[in-house]
Design an enzyme around this catalytic site. Structure first.
Site, PDB file in Angstrom:
ATOM      1  N   HIS A 193       0.840  -1.206   0.000  1.00 22.18           N
ATOM      2  CA  HIS A 193       0.000   0.000   0.000  1.00 22.18           C
ATOM      3  C   HIS A 193       0.876   1.258   0.000  1.00 22.18           C
ATOM      4  CE1 HIS A 193      -3.197  -2.572   2.198  1.00 22.18           C
ATOM      5  NE2 HIS A 193      -3.674  -2.307   0.987  1.00 22.18           N
ATOM      6  N   CYS A 305      -3.271   1.000   9.839  1.00 19.37           N
ATOM      7  CA  CYS A 305      -4.253   0.056   9.305  1.00 19.37           C
ATOM      8  C   CYS A 305      -5.243  -0.461  10.357  1.00 19.37           C
ATOM      9  CB  CYS A 305      -3.566  -1.111   8.617  1.00 19.37           C
ATOM     10  SG  CYS A 305      -2.432  -1.956   9.660  1.00 19.37           S
TER      11      CYS A 305
HETATM   12  C1  CIR Z   1      -3.793  -7.641   3.641  1.00 17.78           C
HETATM   13  O1  CIR Z   1      -2.931  -8.192   2.959  1.00 17.78           O
HETATM   14  O2  CIR Z   1      -4.766  -7.101   3.142  1.00 17.78           O
HETATM   15  C2  CIR Z   1      -3.628  -7.625   5.136  1.00 17.78           C
HETATM   16  N1  CIR Z   1      -3.008  -8.840   5.555  1.00 17.78           N
HETATM   17  C3  CIR Z   1      -2.797  -6.455   5.575  1.00 17.78           C
HETATM   18  C4  CIR Z   1      -3.492  -5.140   5.367  1.00 17.78           C
HETATM   19  C5  CIR Z   1      -2.742  -4.000   5.939  1.00 17.78           C
HETATM   20  N2  CIR Z   1      -3.459  -2.811   5.693  1.00 17.78           N
HETATM   21  C6  CIR Z   1      -2.932  -1.603   5.729  1.00 17.78           C
HETATM   22  O3  CIR Z   1      -1.744  -1.449   5.937  1.00 17.78           O
HETATM   23  N3  CIR Z   1      -3.722  -0.584   5.492  1.00 17.78           N
END
Ligand code: CIR
Length: 311
Positions: A193, A305
């Protein structure tokens, strides 16, 4: 209404861990070599929520679900700027259903906000816009600085998703221009991201990782925000550890910093961040909280997140 900065947050949403987190969360790590310790993950999540509570008066927890392994990463399901929320269509199909519970929680919140006598009447409205197909977007790809929205085009976020944010936040509500940064190039394609390599310290000072993706994003932000030959309004702080470029900031009413949450276990980066805070007017009063998120890092998560923060 003209908003020039991110005001202090009054409300936060976090989401409980799914019981399936350690087994089924999406990750770029090999789970058989570096398994997630569920007990430790719960403990770290509590520490995280406690840290947010130090700066935000109302913290609401959305229930987790056994079917939604990544649901604690609530940031990806919604982008909120002032009193406007866009419910996303997360880029990975496993995560698409996460928005249902978040939308319900926000709808309830919107009703309560309408009755909130502690707010000015025009501030009681809260607008919710679900993203339609074929848009795809993870909130982790969206950085709002106070005057600009930057959207990373990634494996999770497509141009239609970015255009929808522009339609809502810029065209419909006039809150901020939306700038697109295409991360699908040799320097930054490995980045999950946008906010894996950049976050805001204060509205015009951004933290970036001192590596190829961080430098690429810094260059793009400078390029996109240059006006008539003048330098970009953004200054940058480079941290040596990529994970430390993602911080939680808690603004005060003067545009400075009340507090900041940073990753524990990355002392060199923390030193850089603490030094940067001292250069901000009033920075000496900023409280720095360190939280160890090692079990969330194993699922490619960072700090922003795990919460939605709003004024
Ligand atoms: C994913 O791969 O979607 C989750 N395991 C991690 C998401 C992390 N999100 C973020 O940093 N906004």
């Amino acid at each position: 209404m003209v908003h020039l900065r991110v005001p202090p947050y009054k409300q936060a949403f976090v989401r409980d861990l799914s019981n399936a987190f350690s087994q089924a969360a999406l990750t770029s790590y090999d789970n058989s070599i570096q398994p997630i310790d569920m007990e430790l993950a719960h403990h770290q999540h509590e520490q995280y929520v406690d840290a947010v509570r130090q700066f935000v008066p109302n913290v609401q927890t959305v229930a987790g679900s056994d079917n939604l392994a990544d649901c604690c990463f609530i940031e990806d399901t919604c982008v909120i700027i002032h009193n406007v929320a866009v419910i996303t269509r997360p880029g990975h199909p496993n995560r698409r259903e996460e928005v249902v519970g978040v939308k319900q929680a926000l709808e309830k919140y919107a009703l309560a906000r309408q009755e909130d006598e502690g707010r000015d009447v025009q501030d009681r409205e809260f607008h919710i816009h679900p993203m339609p197909e074929p848009c795809l977007l993870d909130g982790g790809d969206v950085l709002f600085t106070g005057s600009d929205v930057f959207v990373g085009l990634s494996k999770r976020t497509n141009r239609e998703g970015a255009e929808f944010l522009s339609k809502i936040f810029d065209a419909q509500y006039g809150l901020a221009p939306v700038h697109v940064i295409d991360l699908q190039n040799s320097a930054s394609a490995s980045t999950l991201h946008l906010k894996c390599v950049v976050s805001a310290l204060v509205d015009t000072v951004l933290v970036v990782s001192d590596d190829d993706p961080g430098r690429f994003v810094q260059g793009e932000i400078q390029r996109l925000t240059q006006v008539e030959g003048q330098d970009s309004k953004y200054k940058f702080v480079q941290v040596p550890d990529q994970i430390s470029s993602n911080i939680l900031r808690f603004p005060n009413a003067e545009g400075g910093l009340r507090g900041m949450v940073v990753q524990k276990r990355f002392p060199k980066s923390t030193e850089v961040l603490k030094a940067a805070v001292q250069t901000i007017p009033g920075g000496e009063d900023c409280k720095v909280v360190e939280v160890d998120m090692s079990q969330f890092i194993l699922a490619d998560g960072a700090l922003t997140c795990c919460s939605l923060l709003l004024a």
